[in-house]
Design a protein around this motif. Sequence first.
Motif, mmCIF file in Angstrom:
data_model
loop_
_atom_site.group_PDB
_atom_site.id
_atom_site.type_symbol
_atom_site.label_atom_id
_atom_site.label_comp_id
_atom_site.label_asym_id
_atom_site.label_seq_id
_atom_site.Cartn_x
_atom_site.Cartn_y
_atom_site.Cartn_z
ATOM 1 N N THR A 148 -4.314 -2.404 -1.251
ATOM 2 C CA THR A 148 -4.171 -2.138 -2.678
ATOM 3 C C THR A 148 -4.139 -3.416 -3.506
ATOM 4 O O THR A 148 -4.211 -3.350 -4.743
ATOM 5 N N THR B 62 0.830 -1.199 0.000
ATOM 6 C CA THR B 62 0.000 0.000 0.000
ATOM 7 C C THR B 62 0.868 1.253 0.000
ATOM 8 O O THR B 62 0.617 2.198 -0.760
ATOM 9 N N ILE C 177 -7.032 3.137 2.301
ATOM 10 C CA ILE C 177 -6.129 3.618 1.254
ATOM 11 C C ILE C 177 -6.207 5.137 1.142
ATOM 12 O O ILE C 177 -5.183 5.827 1.047
#
Length: 340
Positions: free
Chosen positions: A311, A71, A177
């Motif tokens: 992600t 991520t 995120i």
Amino acid sequence: MKLWFAALLAALLSALGCCGGGRETAAETSSAPVTVENISVENYFELGPNIETFSHVPERIVVVGANESETLMDLGVTRGVIAAVPTQDNPTFGIKACNRAAFASFPPMKRSEVNAERLLALQPDLIVAQQEFFSKNRLGSTAYWNGKGVHTMVPLNTTAPGKLNAVETIAREMKFIRDMGTIFRRDDAAEKIIGDTRARIDFIRRETQGGARPKVMILDLMSSIVASYGRDKIAGDMAAAIGADVPHTTAAVGTENIMEENPDVVFVVVYDEQEEEVQKIRENPAFRHLNFIQNNRLYPIPLKFVYGPQTRTIDAIGYMANRMYPGQFDFATEYDFHVE
């Protein structure tokens, strides 16, 4: 000559900017405070919201977990990591090719070293780690670290596999995120990741509209129980988002529960290349006449795709779609967001 050198330097910097690049932008160096809402965790349990204000971009980061590291890199954050623990990585589905060089530059730390004493010595200003690490035998609570001026960011869908402490959703995954993008002043990168992930879901839904909905179960053969990642787990929410009929099961299930559901497709969480977990399900005589065995629809799936994928959510969805709808999709295992 100077113009040639400047052009070469610009090209090199641009190349570093793709897939977890290292360009520092004006936004990243901004000193304007930002506030995000994460979660407060103690002994693995989510206690409620944790409002944190970051006066500057973190400069000493301890990141625990392969997906957590991905991520950061997918957002374009490659500096400031003082320790990285590749826990829950997988020999077959490892760090993405586009991130391997950056990940190799992170100082490694063993899972066994993740404890309060070790991290205190490192003097981090941010700890990114899943809920399991905030326990009395590891890091204590998030409040403990926040009280010492150390920020904590806990992925929002990492409740215990065998428990239903909170409803896990793709929306929460995307929020994490977005919040990480806010902290590192990489908002545009975060929105691109979220947009690409949503676009893949929408594409699959359009392509499968009007077709049969396969009943899907995601199972994890843990040491003492069989955990079901049902409709209220992130794995179940991802499968449902692309058209699966995912039952609302209890967190722990038995043979009778699986027989009663009689799923069309079963994903089994695997931890190494031997895939012994798949064999145990395949060889269970109780499942011999169930749909997923009769039609050979039993598939392995790595833990990183079903537990706080972050992600890698886009990859998990592609992996599921390829198997839920055989012959209809052919998504690559790894997605490069080409973040700059």
